[in-house]
Design a protein around this motif. Structure first.
Motif, PDB file in Angstrom:
ATOM      1  N   SER A  87       0.877  -1.194   0.010  1.00 35.59           N
ATOM      2  CA  SER A  87       0.001   0.030  -0.128  1.00 35.59           C
ATOM      3  C   SER A  87       0.937   1.213  -0.071  1.00 35.59           C
ATOM      4  O   SER A  87       0.295   2.270  -0.148  1.00 35.59           O
ATOM      5  CB  SER A  87      -0.842  -0.215   1.270  1.00 35.59           C
ATOM      6  OG  SER A  87      -1.693  -1.186   1.176  1.00 35.59           O
ATOM      7  N   ARG A  90       0.227   3.950  -2.904  1.00 36.02           N
ATOM      8  CA  ARG A  90      -1.148   4.536  -2.920  1.00 36.02           C
ATOM      9  C   ARG A  90      -1.053   6.135  -2.635  1.00 36.02           C
ATOM     10  O   ARG A  90      -0.649   6.399  -1.625  1.00 36.02           O
ATOM     11  CB  ARG A  90      -2.094   3.795  -2.268  1.00 36.02           C
ATOM     12  CG  ARG A  90      -2.165   2.421  -2.895  1.00 36.02           C
ATOM     13  CD  ARG A  90      -3.341   1.656  -2.186  1.00 36.02           C
ATOM     14  NE  ARG A  90      -3.541   0.281  -2.776  1.00 36.02           N
ATOM     15  CZ  ARG A  90      -4.185  -0.706  -2.199  1.00 36.02           C
ATOM     16  NH1 ARG A  90      -4.856  -0.273  -1.158  1.00 36.02           N
ATOM     17  NH2 ARG A  90      -4.077  -1.935  -2.641  1.00 36.02           N
ATOM     18  N   VAL A  93      -5.046   5.769   1.343  1.00 34.96           N
ATOM     19  CA  VAL A  93      -5.257   4.229   1.954  1.00 34.96           C
ATOM     20  C   VAL A  93      -6.630   4.258   2.399  1.00 34.96           C
ATOM     21  O   VAL A  93      -6.900   5.233   3.136  1.00 34.96           O
ATOM     22  CB  VAL A  93      -4.079   3.604   2.765  1.00 34.96           C
ATOM     23  CG1 VAL A  93      -4.659   2.119   3.339  1.00 34.96           C
ATOM     24  CG2 VAL A  93      -2.805   3.504   2.156  1.00 34.96           C
TER      25      VAL A  93
END
Length: 116
Positions: A87, A90, A93
């Motif tokens: 993650s 990104r 999140v």
């Protein structure tokens, strides 16, 4: 055996620093704006995982933690690492995903403290 105990204490210290980076980075991100995985969280997950693996080595004479505890902490640490690592790029999140990382971090600390 003094050197072995010193090594264990150093690994424990590094493990706690990794935990602090992970949890501190998460709290800072929660209060600062869009929820993202920051570098402190990524490094904290890596440091805590690697130091935890080092701590699980049989460094003491018969005073090692139970294998079930080691496996439980390893599985939780791997889950945290995977959730953080995949993650990290990104822009934002999902809040539930982020809170799961925080929750698993706290559960991992609770296992370390309360499981004897």
């Amino acid at each position: 055996m003094v050197a072995v105990e010193a090594l264990r204490l150093i690994l424990l210290y590094v493990h706690l620093v990794g935990f602090a980076l992970l949890l501190g980075g998460a709290v800072a991100q929660l209060v600062s704006g869009p929820i993202r995985i920051n570098k402190a969280m990524l490094w904290g997950a890596v440091v805590a995982l690697l130091a935890g693996v080092g701590l699980s080595a049989p460094l003491r004479d018969g005073d090692e933690p139970a294998p079930a505890k080691i496996v439980t902490k390893l599985v939780i640490a791997l889950l945290i690492f995977v959730m953080v690592f995949f993650s990290r790029k990104r822009d934002e999140v999902n809040r539930g995903h982020f809170l799961a990382i925080v929750g698993l971090t706290l559960v991992n600390a609770a296992v370390a403290v309360f499981w004897r």
